[in-house]
Design an enzyme around this catalytic site. Sequence first.
Site, PDB file in Angstrom:
ATOM      1  N   HIS A   1       0.520   4.383  -2.557  1.00  0.00           N
ATOM      2  CA  HIS A   1       0.146   5.863  -2.087  1.00  0.00           C
ATOM      3  C   HIS A   1       1.416   6.839  -2.384  1.00  0.00           C
ATOM      4  O   HIS A   1       1.229   8.029  -2.610  1.00  0.00           O
ATOM      5  CB  HIS A   1      -0.014   5.524  -0.509  1.00  0.00           C
ATOM      6  CG  HIS A   1      -1.200   5.351  -0.186  1.00  0.00           C
ATOM      7  ND1 HIS A   1      -1.761   5.752   0.989  1.00  0.00           N
ATOM      8  CD2 HIS A   1      -2.259   4.645  -0.841  1.00  0.00           C
ATOM      9  CE1 HIS A   1      -3.022   5.171   1.148  1.00  0.00           C
ATOM     10  NE2 HIS A   1      -3.226   4.524  -0.003  1.00  0.00           N
TER      11      HIS A   1
ATOM     12  N   HIS B   1      -6.312  -5.944  -2.049  1.00  0.00           N
ATOM     13  CA  HIS B   1      -7.124  -6.436  -0.933  1.00  0.00           C
ATOM     14  C   HIS B   1      -7.522  -7.575  -0.400  1.00  0.00           C
ATOM     15  O   HIS B   1      -8.295  -7.787   0.412  1.00  0.00           O
ATOM     16  CB  HIS B   1      -8.509  -5.200  -0.867  1.00  0.00           C
ATOM     17  CG  HIS B   1      -8.186  -3.819  -0.990  1.00  0.00           C
ATOM     18  ND1 HIS B   1      -9.183  -2.830  -1.109  1.00  0.00           N
ATOM     19  CD2 HIS B   1      -7.086  -2.842  -0.593  1.00  0.00           C
ATOM     20  CE1 HIS B   1      -8.701  -1.582  -1.029  1.00  0.00           C
ATOM     21  NE2 HIS B   1      -7.519  -1.541  -0.719  1.00  0.00           N
TER      22      HIS B   1
ATOM     23  N   ASN C   1      -3.281   8.744   4.745  1.00  0.00           N
ATOM     24  CA  ASN C   1      -2.060   8.212   5.376  1.00  0.00           C
ATOM     25  C   ASN C   1      -1.817   8.365   6.771  1.00  0.00           C
ATOM     26  O   ASN C   1      -1.223   7.486   7.441  1.00  0.00           O
ATOM     27  CB  ASN C   1      -0.663   8.816   4.593  1.00  0.00           C
ATOM     28  CG  ASN C   1      -0.532   8.542   3.176  1.00  0.00           C
ATOM     29  OD1 ASN C   1      -1.035   7.528   2.568  1.00  0.00           O
ATOM     30  ND2 ASN C   1      -0.044   9.509   2.434  1.00  0.00           N
TER      31      ASN C   1
ATOM     32  N   ARG D   1       0.838  -1.125  -0.106  1.00  0.00           N
ATOM     33  CA  ARG D   1       0.023  -0.074   0.069  1.00  0.00           C
ATOM     34  C   ARG D   1       0.963   1.134  -0.036  1.00  0.00           C
ATOM     35  O   ARG D   1       0.417   2.306  -0.625  1.00  0.00           O
ATOM     36  CB  ARG D   1      -0.887   0.027   1.117  1.00  0.00           C
ATOM     37  CG  ARG D   1      -1.948   1.347   1.453  1.00  0.00           C
ATOM     38  CD  ARG D   1      -3.116   1.116   2.378  1.00  0.00           C
ATOM     39  NE  ARG D   1      -3.902   2.053   2.373  1.00  0.00           N
ATOM     40  CZ  ARG D   1      -4.080   2.878   3.446  1.00  0.00           C
ATOM     41  NH1 ARG D   1      -3.147   2.854   4.528  1.00  0.00           N
ATOM     42  NH2 ARG D   1      -4.959   3.672   3.332  1.00  0.00           N
TER      43      ARG D   1
HETATM   44  C1  HEM Z   1      -9.296   1.347  -5.724  1.00  0.00           C
HETATM   45  C2  HEM Z   1      -9.092   2.278  -4.558  1.00  0.00           C
HETATM   46  C3  HEM Z   1      -8.675   2.068  -3.390  1.00  0.00           C
HETATM   47  C4  HEM Z   1      -9.347   2.565  -2.254  1.00  0.00           C
HETATM   48  C5  HEM Z   1     -10.669   3.300  -2.224  1.00  0.00           C
HETATM   49  C6  HEM Z   1      -8.446   1.856  -1.176  1.00  0.00           C
HETATM   50  C7  HEM Z   1      -8.731   2.069  -0.025  1.00  0.00           C
HETATM   51  C8  HEM Z   1      -8.043   1.481   1.170  1.00  0.00           C
HETATM   52  C9  HEM Z   1      -8.473   1.669   2.569  1.00  0.00           C
HETATM   53  C10 HEM Z   1      -9.595   2.875   3.241  1.00  0.00           C
HETATM   54  C11 HEM Z   1      -7.430   0.984   3.365  1.00  0.00           C
HETATM   55  C12 HEM Z   1      -7.480   0.744   4.956  1.00  0.00           C
HETATM   56  C13 HEM Z   1      -6.767   1.823   5.341  1.00  0.00           C
HETATM   57  C14 HEM Z   1      -7.097   2.001   7.019  1.00  0.00           C
HETATM   58  O1  HEM Z   1      -8.098   1.671   7.406  1.00  0.00           O
HETATM   59  O2  HEM Z   1      -6.293   2.583   7.625  1.00  0.00           O
HETATM   60  C15 HEM Z   1      -6.777   0.125   2.451  1.00  0.00           C
HETATM   61  C16 HEM Z   1      -5.927  -0.709   2.590  1.00  0.00           C
HETATM   62  C17 HEM Z   1      -4.963  -1.265   1.771  1.00  0.00           C
HETATM   63  N1  HEM Z   1      -4.910  -0.848   0.515  1.00  0.00           N
HETATM   64 FE1  HEM Z   1      -6.258  -0.181  -0.391  1.00  0.00          FE
HETATM   65  N2  HEM Z   1      -7.444   1.035  -1.810  1.00  0.00           N
HETATM   66  C18 HEM Z   1      -7.519   1.096  -2.977  1.00  0.00           C
HETATM   67  C19 HEM Z   1      -6.743   0.455  -3.766  1.00  0.00           C
HETATM   68  C20 HEM Z   1      -5.661  -0.153  -3.450  1.00  0.00           C
HETATM   69  C21 HEM Z   1      -4.357  -0.624  -4.380  1.00  0.00           C
HETATM   70  C22 HEM Z   1      -4.326   0.029  -5.844  1.00  0.00           C
HETATM   71  C23 HEM Z   1      -3.582  -1.361  -3.824  1.00  0.00           C
HETATM   72  C24 HEM Z   1      -2.194  -1.706  -4.098  1.00  0.00           C
HETATM   73  C25 HEM Z   1      -1.952  -2.181  -5.395  1.00  0.00           C
HETATM   74  C26 HEM Z   1      -4.144  -1.304  -2.246  1.00  0.00           C
HETATM   75  C27 HEM Z   1      -3.565  -1.991  -1.157  1.00  0.00           C
HETATM   76  C28 HEM Z   1      -3.891  -1.911  -0.063  1.00  0.00           C
HETATM   77  C29 HEM Z   1      -3.486  -2.686   1.176  1.00  0.00           C
HETATM   78  C30 HEM Z   1      -2.360  -3.996   0.763  1.00  0.00           C
HETATM   79  C31 HEM Z   1      -4.127  -2.474   2.397  1.00  0.00           C
HETATM   80  C32 HEM Z   1      -3.791  -3.061   3.733  1.00  0.00           C
HETATM   81  C33 HEM Z   1      -2.778  -2.285   4.356  1.00  0.00           C
HETATM   82  C34 HEM Z   1      -2.314  -2.924   5.757  1.00  0.00           C
HETATM   83  O3  HEM Z   1      -2.941  -3.827   6.204  1.00  0.00           O
HETATM   84  O4  HEM Z   1      -1.522  -2.250   6.164  1.00  0.00           O
HETATM   85  N3  HEM Z   1      -5.251  -0.491  -2.281  1.00  0.00           N
HETATM   86  N4  HEM Z   1      -7.114   0.468   1.260  1.00  0.00           N
END
Ligand code: HEM
Length: 318
Positions: free
Chosen positions: A66, A193, A94, A62
């Site tokens: 970002h 995800h 972030n 992630r």
């Molecule tokens: C399509 C639009 C996307 C949205 C709206 C989105 C939104 C989010 C949100 C809200 C979270 C949780 C953050 C938190 O609660 O602190 C999250 C976690 C995450 N996102 Fe996305 N995301 C998107 C696309 C992506 C993409 C393109 C990737 C990587 C290629 C990605 C990888 C991740 C990962 C791996 C997590 C978990 C991180 C952790 O456990 O530390 N996301 N995302």
Amino acid sequence: MASYYFLLFVLVAASAISEADAKKKLSKDFYCSSCPELLSIVNQGVINAIKKETRIGASLLRLHFHDCFVNGCDASILLDDTSSFIGEKTAAANNNSARGFNVIDDIKANVEKACPGVVSCADILTLAARDSVVHLGGPSWNVGLGRRDSITASRSDANNSIPAPFLNLSALKTNFANQGLSAKDLVALSGAHTIGLARCVQFRAHIYNDSNVDSLFRKSLQNKCPRSGNDNVLEPLDHQTPTHFDNLYFKNLLAKKALLHSDQELFNGSSTDNLVRKYATDNAKFFKAFAKGMVKMSSIKPLTGSNGQIRTNCRKIN
Ligand code: HEM
Ligand SMILES: *[C@@H]1O[C@H](CO)[C@@H](O)[C@H](O)[C@H]1NC(C)=O
Ligand SMILES: *[C@@H]1O[C@H](CO)[C@@H](O)[C@H](O)[C@H]1NC(C)=O
Ligand SMILES: *[C@@H]1O[C@H](CO)[C@@H](O)[C@H](O)[C@H]1NC(C)=O
Ligand SMILES: *[C@@H]1O[C@H](CO)[C@@H](O)[C@H](O)[C@H]1NC(C)=O
Ligand SMILES: *[C@@H]1O[C@H](CO)[C@@H](O)[C@H](O)[C@H]1NC(C)=O
């Protein structure tokens, strides 16, 4: 009129050249002679970090996303705020959320020992994201290298460019299109995800207000994430296998068991439904599209040549 078209031609040609140039300058062999140990140092750093905490692989993936969505993959997200500088770490998406910075610091320190002043933080983060996916069971791909590190960062660009979970499908598509990424990339990359966690505050509206949520799934989440309070309670984005990189994320969408509104938007009766079905049925097709999407995302507007710098410490400009 003719001169207008000529000018347009020159501008279009120039931008085509600079784009091709940037892509040409990223090469998997970029550090072959200047830092032959690089790939094994990063890989070992990622293995050690995942051994300590499985979630960190998701966090590193992630972090790279970002970074890339805010003025390109230039390690701008790694810069610390100071009294005279506001960076991206405290941007809406972030703050209290982006993590993995210490892992990048540790890897960078080891890389600096082996080949001082040569390897960018942006390249280290790109490699760490790939290695994280591989170690959690996902696909592999060749990482083009040769990015350089920014000497700036922008909190407002981070606020505006990183997609929010309350966006609808058309807004998500526009957000990705702004980065040169297609609807297919949007669906495949959202498959990230399949690993990692999200906070209650990010999925509350989805489990209380959206119609498209399985009722038992909704109840069990509402028990953990009340209408108010417990904002930081964590739930897996893929409730089945949150530490394994697979296509169960897409199967969850078919079952109306997405954790985020933005996830369920990809399968909610419109144009991306068929892609979700395809990746839910065929893991190999998902892996292939994910790897392709990652190569595209990792190539967003890199600084190359003499632009930017090679930071000594990823947290501050030299
Ligand atoms: C399509 C639009 C996307 C949205 C709206 C989105 C939104 C989010 C949100 C809200 C979270 C949780 C953050 C938190 O609660 O602190 C999250 C976690 C995450 N996102 Fe996305 N995301 C998107 C696309 C992506 C993409 C393109 C990737 C990587 C290629 C990605 C990888 C991740 C990962 C791996 C997590 C978990 C991180 C952790 O456990 O530390 N996301 N995302
Ligand atoms: C970031 O989070 C901290 C701790 O919760 C908070 O005090 C601060 O106001 C937040 N910063 C921004 C810019 O939202
Ligand atoms: C970005 O978002 C943060 C947190 O929501 C907010 O405090 C800040 O004012 C915004 N900053 C800019 C420059 O847009
Ligand atoms: C999606 O969200 C945008 C921005 O909030 C809004 O203008 C648009 O009408 C919405 N589209 C649909 C199909 O709901
Ligand atoms: C659900 O929608 C209502 C009405 O629009 C709104 O007042 C409420 O804040 C929303 N609930 C959540 C948890 O977002
Ligand atoms: C899915 O479509 C319904 C009906 O159009 C809409 O109310 C809902 O917000 C959409 N998104 C999700 C995630 O349920």
